[in-house]
Scaffold this motif. Structure first.
Motif, short mmCIF file in Angstrom:
data_model
loop_
_atom_site.label_atom_id
_atom_site.label_comp_id
_atom_site.label_asym_id
_atom_site.label_seq_id
_atom_site.Cartn_x
_atom_site.Cartn_y
_atom_site.Cartn_z
N SER A 208 1.02 -1.30 -0.13
CA SER A 208 -0.05 0.14 0.08
C SER A 208 0.88 1.16 0.03
O SER A 208 1.92 1.35 0.82
CB SER A 208 -0.91 0.06 1.24
N PRO A 209 0.47 2.33 -0.67
CA PRO A 209 1.04 3.48 -0.81
C PRO A 209 1.25 4.22 0.84
O PRO A 209 0.28 4.05 1.36
CB PRO A 209 0.46 4.39 -1.76
N THR A 210 2.34 4.95 0.99
CA THR A 210 2.52 5.58 2.05
C THR A 210 3.12 7.13 1.73
O THR A 210 3.47 7.17 0.76
CB THR A 210 3.68 4.90 3.05
N GLY A 211 2.81 7.85 2.79
CA GLY A 211 3.18 9.35 2.61
C GLY A 211 2.28 10.29 3.44
O GLY A 211 1.44 9.53 3.89
N PRO A 212 2.39 11.43 2.98
CA PRO A 212 1.49 12.40 3.80
C PRO A 212 0.17 12.11 3.27
O PRO A 212 -0.24 11.79 2.26
CB PRO A 212 2.19 13.55 3.08
N PRO A 213 -0.79 12.57 4.11
CA PRO A 213 -2.10 12.41 3.56
C PRO A 213 -2.56 13.50 2.27
O PRO A 213 -1.82 14.25 2.22
CB PRO A 213 -3.03 13.05 5.06
N PRO A 214 -3.65 13.17 1.95
CA PRO A 214 -4.10 14.10 0.62
C PRO A 214 -4.20 15.42 1.20
O PRO A 214 -4.62 15.70 2.42
CB PRO A 214 -5.38 13.58 0.32
N PRO A 215 -3.73 16.35 0.29
CA PRO A 215 -3.82 17.90 0.80
C PRO A 215 -5.17 18.47 1.17
O PRO A 215 -6.02 17.98 0.56
CB PRO A 215 -3.22 18.83 -0.53
N GLY A 216 -5.25 19.24 2.16
CA GLY A 216 -6.47 19.80 2.71
C GLY A 216 -5.96 21.36 2.94
O GLY A 216 -5.58 21.28 4.10
N GLY A 217 -6.41 22.33 2.39
CA GLY A 217 -5.81 23.64 2.64
C GLY A 217 -4.40 23.95 2.28
O GLY A 217 -3.99 22.92 1.75
N THR A 218 -4.03 24.85 2.96
CA THR A 218 -2.68 25.44 2.52
C THR A 218 -1.78 24.68 3.66
O THR A 218 -1.78 25.10 4.85
CB THR A 218 -2.55 26.72 2.83
N PRO A 219 -0.60 24.03 3.25
CA PRO A 219 0.06 23.28 4.56
C PRO A 219 1.14 24.35 4.92
O PRO A 219 1.52 25.29 4.18
CB PRO A 219 0.86 22.04 3.54
N PRO A 220 1.59 24.08 6.06
CA PRO A 220 2.68 25.38 6.52
C PRO A 220 4.01 25.24 5.47
O PRO A 220 4.39 24.01 5.17
CB PRO A 220 3.05 24.84 7.87
N GLU A 221 4.69 26.20 5.47
CA GLU A 221 5.76 26.01 4.49
C GLU A 221 6.90 25.52 5.54
O GLU A 221 7.38 25.87 6.51
CB GLU A 221 6.16 27.78 4.33
N PRO A 222 7.74 24.59 4.62
CA PRO A 222 8.65 23.71 5.17
C PRO A 222 9.86 24.51 5.59
O PRO A 222 10.17 25.55 4.72
CB PRO A 222 8.96 22.56 4.37
N VAL A 223 10.74 24.37 6.51
CA VAL A 223 11.93 25.19 6.83
C VAL A 223 13.16 24.55 6.19
O VAL A 223 13.32 23.45 5.76
CB VAL A 223 12.51 24.70 8.43
#
Length: 254
Positions: A208-223
């Motif tokens: 099964s695929p793994t990774g972040p959940p589907p996008p919802g809204g605007t995610p925080p900007e990564p450092v």
């Protein structure tokens, strides 16, 4: 006497238990049927390091790729329906002519026999291209070759990661550049069906695929990632604009 026999049985049981716990893991890993045993059984010694069955299979795959992709590229240049198809065909000819010289040199040094004809499947692909015309030909050319390069791309990465033979390792590095260059050119035709490729790969996936959940809204900007202190590096990123591949490399050592 019963006490002595009972004590003896307890001691014997403890010895067996401790022996089982202390039995080294490596002794199992090297038993017949395990991955390590199969690797060693299929490997031969060379002056450049052990040559595994996977290494030999890789040499054959590189040779076979050239035996059908080079004539496919020549056909594209001769037909030249569009500039993009002609340029992709040109890269196939140049890349596989160079890579074929390298794999033949490596195979000669390692005493590995190489085929002189494409597989039946590869001959079938060439036949498909020969019999196609117009828009159908262009799409078959872009997609048959893009899928084939995608399959061999993963093989190249696996061999480059795991081989213990320095000649095979260098060939894998060279093949990586060539395959990526060809993938880039084929995608540049604008005819590659990425949905079909993704669905084809998904149909053979076992996990099964793994990774972040589907996008919802605007995610925080990564450092931004970088050194924690003021470090002055001497190296520079690889040259070339995004989407381009640098295929400069030394001449093959025969």
């Amino acid at each position: 006497m019963r006490h002595i026999n009972g004590t003896a049985l307890i001691i014997a049981a403890l010895v067996v238990t401790v022996g089982a716990l202390a039995f080294p893991v490596w002794s199992y890993a090297d038993r017949s049927g395990t991955g390590e045993a199969n690797l060693n059984a299929g490997s031969v010694s060379t002056r450049w390091g052990p040559l595994s069955a996977a290494d030999r299979d890789f040499l054959v795959k590189v040779r076979l790729a050239g035996l059908w992709e080079l004539p496919a590229g020549q056909q594209a240049v001769e037909r030249a329906p569009t500039k993009a198809i002609k340029e992709a065909g040109d890269h196939l000819i140049v890349g596989h002519t160079d890579l074929d010289e390298r794999v033949r040199g490596v195979a000669a040094q390692l005493n590995v026999e190489l085929p002189n004809q494409p597989t039946e499947q590869q001959q079938g692909w060439l036949k498909e291209l020969t019999e196609a015309s117009g828009e159908t030909y262009q799409r078959k050319f872009a997609n048959l070759l893009r899928v084939a390069h995608g399959k061999v791309f993963s093989v190249v990465a696996q061999v480059r990661d795991s081989t213990r033979n320095s000649l095979v390792r260098q060939l894998a590095s060279d093949a990586n550049q060539t395959v990526l260059d060809h993938i880039t050119m084929l995608e540049g035709t604008g005819l590659v069906d990425f949905d079909a490729i993704a669905n084809g790969n998904a149909s053979t996936a076992t996990a099964s695929p793994t990774g972040p959940p589907p996008p919802g809204g605007t995610p925080p900007e990564p450092v931004p990632a970088g050194p924690s202190d003021d470090v002055s590096g001497t190296s520079r990123p690889s040259p070339g604009a995004p989407g381009t591949v640098n295929t400069d490399r030394p001449e093959p050592q025969m």
